[in-house]
Scaffold this motif. Structure first.
Motif, PDB file in Angstrom:
ATOM      1  N   MET A  21       0.490  -1.311  -0.072  1.00 50.27           N
ATOM      2  CA  MET A  21       0.050   0.120  -0.620  1.00 50.27           C
ATOM      3  C   MET A  21       1.078   1.134   0.450  1.00 50.27           C
ATOM      4  SD  MET A  21      -3.547  -1.343   0.005  1.00 50.27           S
ATOM      5  CE  MET A  21      -2.281  -2.279  -1.164  1.00 50.27           C
ATOM      6  N   ASP A  22       1.912   1.072   0.662  1.00 56.90           N
ATOM      7  CA  ASP A  22       2.407   2.436   0.749  1.00 56.90           C
ATOM      8  C   ASP A  22       3.252   2.955  -1.409  1.00 56.90           C
ATOM      9  OD1 ASP A  22       4.625   0.368   0.398  1.00 56.90           O
ATOM     10  OD2 ASP A  22       6.314   1.353   1.940  1.00 56.90           O
ATOM     11  N   ARG A  23       3.624   2.026  -1.732  1.00 54.77           N
ATOM     12  CA  ARG A  23       4.202   2.229  -3.390  1.00 54.77           C
ATOM     13  C   ARG A  23       2.796   2.032  -3.646  1.00 54.77           C
ATOM     14  NH1 ARG A  23       6.363   3.989  -6.495  1.00 54.77           N
ATOM     15  NH2 ARG A  23       6.953   3.467  -7.867  1.00 54.77           N
ATOM     16  N   LEU A  24       1.734   1.709  -3.274  1.00 55.31           N
ATOM     17  CA  LEU A  24       0.430   1.786  -4.350  1.00 55.31           C
ATOM     18  C   LEU A  24       0.278   3.726  -4.136  1.00 55.31           C
ATOM     19  CD1 LEU A  24      -1.768   1.394  -6.364  1.00 55.31           C
ATOM     20  CD2 LEU A  24      -3.405   1.181  -4.000  1.00 55.31           C
ATOM     21  N   ALA A  26       2.372   5.677  -3.688  1.00 54.91           N
ATOM     22  CA  ALA A  26       3.440   6.723  -4.294  1.00 54.91           C
ATOM     23  C   ALA A  26       2.982   6.547  -5.268  1.00 54.91           C
ATOM     24  CB  ALA A  26       5.038   6.206  -3.867  1.00 54.91           C
ATOM     25  N   SER A  27       2.873   5.219  -6.636  1.00 57.47           N
ATOM     26  CA  SER A  27       1.798   5.900  -7.543  1.00 57.47           C
ATOM     27  C   SER A  27       1.062   6.914  -7.812  1.00 57.47           C
ATOM     28  CB  SER A  27       1.609   4.293  -7.712  1.00 57.47           C
ATOM     29  OG  SER A  27       2.862   3.627  -8.087  1.00 57.47           O
ATOM     30  N   PHE A  28       0.139   6.595  -7.096  1.00 52.25           N
ATOM     31  CA  PHE A  28      -0.954   8.305  -7.335  1.00 52.25           C
ATOM     32  C   PHE A  28      -0.406   8.914  -7.115  1.00 52.25           C
ATOM     33  CE2 PHE A  28      -3.672   4.328  -7.403  1.00 52.25           C
ATOM     34  CZ  PHE A  28      -4.972   4.399  -7.599  1.00 52.25           C
ATOM     35  N   GLU A  29       0.692   9.485  -5.989  1.00 52.91           N
ATOM     36  CA  GLU A  29       1.167  10.071  -5.554  1.00 52.91           C
ATOM     37  C   GLU A  29       2.300  10.954  -6.588  1.00 52.91           C
ATOM     38  OE1 GLU A  29       3.050  10.137  -1.973  1.00 52.91           O
ATOM     39  OE2 GLU A  29       1.194  10.350  -0.673  1.00 52.91           O
ATOM     40  N   GLU A  30       2.615   9.992  -7.395  1.00 59.00           N
ATOM     41  CA  GLU A  30       4.077  10.552  -8.847  1.00 59.00           C
ATOM     42  C   GLU A  30       2.803  11.183 -10.453  1.00 59.00           C
ATOM     43  OE1 GLU A  30       5.730   7.091  -9.548  1.00 59.00           O
ATOM     44  OE2 GLU A  30       6.795   7.663  -7.302  1.00 59.00           O
ATOM     45  N   LEU A  31       1.018  10.279  -9.854  1.00 59.98           N
ATOM     46  CA  LEU A  31       0.042  10.773 -10.892  1.00 59.98           C
ATOM     47  C   LEU A  31      -0.132  12.324 -10.739  1.00 59.98           C
ATOM     48  CD1 LEU A  31      -1.940   7.657 -11.650  1.00 59.98           C
ATOM     49  CD2 LEU A  31      -0.691   8.788 -13.266  1.00 59.98           C
ATOM     50  N   GLY A  32       0.266  12.846  -9.619  1.00 55.91           N
ATOM     51  CA  GLY A  32      -0.030  14.199  -8.998  1.00 55.91           C
ATOM     52  C   GLY A  32      -1.709  14.608  -8.544  1.00 55.91           C
ATOM     53  N   ASP A  68       4.383   0.723 -13.602  1.00 53.23           N
ATOM     54  CA  ASP A  68       5.823   0.655 -11.787  1.00 53.23           C
ATOM     55  C   ASP A  68       5.554  -0.700 -11.455  1.00 53.23           C
ATOM     56  OD1 ASP A  68       5.404   3.079 -11.982  1.00 53.23           O
ATOM     57  OD2 ASP A  68       4.146   3.541 -10.230  1.00 53.23           O
ATOM     58  N   PHE A  69       4.540  -1.930 -12.064  1.00 50.19           N
ATOM     59  CA  PHE A  69       4.527  -2.979 -11.135  1.00 50.19           C
ATOM     60  C   PHE A  69       4.762  -4.002 -11.894  1.00 50.19           C
ATOM     61  CE2 PHE A  69       2.112   0.430  -8.694  1.00 50.19           C
ATOM     62  CZ  PHE A  69       3.165  -0.225  -6.887  1.00 50.19           C
ATOM     63  N   GLY A  70       4.104  -3.885 -13.584  1.00 54.69           N
ATOM     64  CA  GLY A  70       4.848  -5.014 -14.394  1.00 54.69           C
ATOM     65  C   GLY A  70       3.739  -5.684 -15.015  1.00 54.69           C
ATOM     66  N   PHE A  71       2.164  -5.791 -14.051  1.00 55.84           N
ATOM     67  CA  PHE A  71       0.834  -6.584 -14.522  1.00 55.84           C
ATOM     68  C   PHE A  71      -0.329  -5.435 -14.639  1.00 55.84           C
ATOM     69  CE2 PHE A  71       1.413  -6.775 -10.065  1.00 55.84           C
ATOM     70  CZ  PHE A  71       0.331  -6.380  -9.537  1.00 55.84           C
TER      71      PHE A  71
END
Length: 182
Positions: A21-24, A26-32, A68-71
């Motif tokens: 969930m911490d990586r998820l 981060a992915s959402f934050e990287e989308l702005g 980010d996760f490959g799937f």
């Protein structure tokens, strides 16, 4: 800034398609996206973003997860107001004897065709109940999900639309999280 909920389908189930969930977040934050919060490990994300359609938002997130996760993961998004309306519109809450712990909502990518709903009705055996309102399918399984008549009939195949199902507690928790973001 609008508040959205995105629900990822089929992550962290049975050791497959694992996302921390911490990586998820981060992915959402990287989308702005801003004020990104997750709820439990099954891919429920509440966040703020500029105004976008649910379909466009889901596509952006699906592309990011693949990168980010490959799937690939299907994502269904709703606004905070849509989640609140999902709760208000639950037809089973007006019925006597309903146990809220046996309620679920399947969030659909689009409204299913009438023929698909007819097929679902034939597969839904008593005491189970189902009721579709637009892009939400309300489910009541008094004997639990694994004891339901729909257990062996994946909703995606029956309805010919992408679905992701959440229990009633999760739906209400996501609504509370949205209200806390305001």
């Amino acid at each position: 800034m609008p508040i959205y909920i995105s629900m990822l389908r089929g992550i962290n189930v049975g050791g497959n398609r694992r996302i921390k969930m911490d990586r998820l977040r981060a992915s959402f934050e990287e989308l702005g996206f801003e004020q990104v919060k997750t709820y439990i490990q099954s891919g429920n994300v509440v966040f703020k973003s500029g105004k976008l359609s649910a379909a466009a938002l889901s596509t952006r997130i699906e592309e990011r997860i693949l990168a980010d996760f490959g799937f690939s993961v299907s994502v269904i998004s709703r606004t905070a107001d849509q989640i609140t309306n999902t709760i208000k519109n639950n037809p089973f809450l007006n019925q006597a004897g309903i146990d809220p712990e046996k309620l679920h909502v399947a969030f659909l990518s689009e409204p299913p065709a009438p023929s698909a709903l007819n097929k679902l009705a034939k597969l839904t055996l008593k005491p189970d109940q189902s009721h579709c309102l637009g892009r939400e399918l309300y489910l009541y399984f008094p004997n639990g999900v694994s004891g339901s008549s729909l257990w062996k009939h994946p909703l995606d195949g029956v309805l010919s639309v992408v679905t992701t199902t959440r229990n009633w507690k999760t739906v209400n928790s996501l609504d509370r999280m949205c209200r806390d973001c305001r």
